[in-house]
Design a protein around this motif. Sequence first.
Motif, short mmCIF file in Angstrom:
data_model
loop_
_atom_site.label_atom_id
_atom_site.label_comp_id
_atom_site.label_asym_id
_atom_site.label_seq_id
_atom_site.Cartn_x
_atom_site.Cartn_y
_atom_site.Cartn_z
N GLU A 65 -4.09 47.39 17.85
CA GLU A 65 -3.15 46.88 18.84
C GLU A 65 -1.77 47.55 18.69
N LYS A 66 -1.32 47.72 17.47
CA LYS A 66 -0.02 48.36 17.23
C LYS A 66 -0.03 49.81 17.72
N VAL A 67 -1.13 50.51 17.49
CA VAL A 67 -1.23 51.90 17.95
C VAL A 67 -1.21 51.94 19.48
N ILE A 68 -1.95 51.04 20.10
CA ILE A 68 -2.03 51.02 21.57
C ILE A 68 -0.66 50.80 22.20
N VAL A 69 0.14 49.89 21.62
CA VAL A 69 1.46 49.61 22.20
C VAL A 69 2.54 50.58 21.71
N GLY A 70 2.15 51.52 20.85
CA GLY A 70 3.08 52.56 20.42
C GLY A 70 3.93 52.22 19.21
N ASP B 168 1.64 49.15 7.86
CA ASP B 168 0.64 48.08 7.70
C ASP B 168 -0.69 48.63 7.20
N PHE B 169 -1.07 49.81 7.69
CA PHE B 169 -2.33 50.42 7.29
C PHE B 169 -2.33 50.74 5.80
N VAL B 170 -1.32 51.46 5.34
CA VAL B 170 -1.28 51.83 3.93
C VAL B 170 -1.13 50.58 3.06
N ASP C 78 11.33 46.57 4.64
CA ASP C 78 10.66 45.94 3.49
C ASP C 78 9.48 46.77 2.97
N THR C 79 9.31 47.98 3.47
CA THR C 79 8.22 48.85 3.01
C THR C 79 8.61 49.46 1.68
#
Length: 87
Positions: A30-35, A43-45, A75-76
């Motif tokens: 969903e995050k990829v789709i909305v850019g 989030d992936f890593v 916060d990463t």
Amino acid sequence: MQNDYRTTLVEQVRKYAPSLAGQVVDSLREKVIVGELSLAAADFVSALVRAQVPVDPKDVPTLRWLLENVTLPPDTPADLTDRLTLA
């Protein structure tokens, strides 16, 4: 660059999706789709680290590149890719 970045991110997510919870993968998709690529990358890593997914050492530079080439949420952790579990 964004198209190459997006393609690389999607390829990595697809590679490791079977090792992640379905809800996590859906959220990333969903995050990829909305850019929201920077948030998706972080989030992936983070998900790979949290789930202690064995990551191919050859993918670590790619994952590091994904994080280094976008503005990450504050916060990463700076050493996120160093926390990956290597296969």
